[in-house]
Design an enzyme around this catalytic site. Structure first.
Site, PDB file in Angstrom:
ATOM      1  N   HIS A  53       0.837  -1.206   0.000  1.00 27.63           N
ATOM      2  CA  HIS A  53       0.000   0.000   0.000  1.00 27.63           C
ATOM      3  C   HIS A  53       0.877   1.265   0.000  1.00 27.63           C
ATOM      4  CE1 HIS A  53      -3.214   2.836   1.204  1.00 27.63           C
ATOM      5  NE2 HIS A  53      -2.270   3.358   1.957  1.00 27.63           N
ATOM      6  N   GLU A  54       1.906   1.259   0.851  1.00 28.46           N
ATOM      7  CA  GLU A  54       2.797   2.433   0.910  1.00 28.46           C
ATOM      8  C   GLU A  54       3.544   2.599  -0.411  1.00 28.46           C
ATOM      9  OE1 GLU A  54       2.266   4.515   3.103  1.00 28.46           O
ATOM     10  OE2 GLU A  54       1.175   3.262   4.512  1.00 28.46           O
ATOM     11  N   HIS A 112       1.625   4.573  -2.866  1.00 29.10           N
ATOM     12  CA  HIS A 112       1.782   6.030  -2.808  1.00 29.10           C
ATOM     13  C   HIS A 112       3.031   6.480  -3.584  1.00 29.10           C
ATOM     14  CE1 HIS A 112      -1.553   6.750  -0.199  1.00 29.10           C
ATOM     15  NE2 HIS A 112      -1.061   6.065   0.819  1.00 29.10           N
TER      16      HIS A 112
HETATM   17 ZN   LIG Z   1      -2.012   5.331   2.514  1.00 33.09          ZN
END
Ligand SMILES: [Zn+2]
Length: 232
Positions: A103-104, A107
């Protein structure tokens, strides 16, 4: 007038649904994380190794993966191009660790591809963080001291800005998780049968953002009623 600090039925009317929702979201996250933590990912990679592999696969070579000492402090820092993972995620080989790490990286991919909601969100950070610390002080000062009424309106505008920031942040968070799941499965890091549990962990995390945003909207509505009601 001071009374509303201690007991304002209207405040509780606005706050209780939000608090219940936030509490429920927190419980969902905890149970999803716990389930994901009990299952080892079949790849055998740690969160840090997963992050590095996705970055390599995406051709992103200017982002560094680093250990973040704070528990739950996982985040991507777009200014310094650092992906910070908490110890559990950095060294973990569980579905939760791999899902959060991915998830990171989502980004970092958004940043590399100049995904516009992220660009807007990052542009709003300085304003929103100033707003969140000052807005409530301004609102209370304006409500308490009638000669400072204008401050309450300024505070209300600042608070509204932080709510807009949270709203812009929602698509950024959902998109990061969507990218994460796609690269995990396409890259063969997560087996198709593991994907539903990854989804569960990431959706639960997204739910806390939705809950926090709803709480903020309810608070904004409450402050708006108070400030508008106090103006003569
Ligand atoms: Zn996030």
């Amino acid at each position: 007038m001071l009374g509303f600090f201690y007991f304002d039925p209207l405040y509780f009317l606005f706050l209780i649904p939000g608090m219940l929702l936030a509490g429920w979201a927190q419980m969902r996250v905890r149970s999803a994380y716990d389930r994901g933590k009990r299952q080892m990912a079949s790849s055998g990679l740690t969160g840090a190794q997963t992050a590095q592999r996705i970055l390599d696969m995406q051709g992103i070579h200017n982002v560094r993966v680093a250990r973040e000492p704070n528990f739950l402090g996982d985040h991507y820092d777009p200014r310094h191009k650092v992906l910070k993972l908490s110890p559990d995620v950095y060294d973990g080989r569980t579905i939760s660790a791999v899902g959060i790490a991915a998830h990171e990286v989502g980004h970092a991919i958004q940043d590399a591809r100049r995904y516009s909601p992220l660009v807007i969100r990052n542009g709003m950070v300085p304003l929103a963080s100033t707003g969140s610390s000052l807005s409530v002080i301004f609102i209370f000062a304006g409500l308490l001291i009638s000669s400072l009424q204008f401050l309450a309106v300024v505070g209300l505008a600042l608070f509204a800005l932080t709510v807009i920031f949270q709203l812009v942040n929602l698509p950024v968070e959902f998109d990061a998780s969507k990218r994460a799941r796609a690269v995990l499965v396409d890259g063969g890091i997560i087996a198709p049968h593991e994907d539903p549990l990854v989804a569960k962990v990431l959706n639960a995390a997204a739910l806390t953002y939705v809950a926090a945003t709803l709480v903020a909207i309810l608070q904004l509505a409450y402050f708006a009623i108070r400030v508008m009601g106090s103006r003569e």
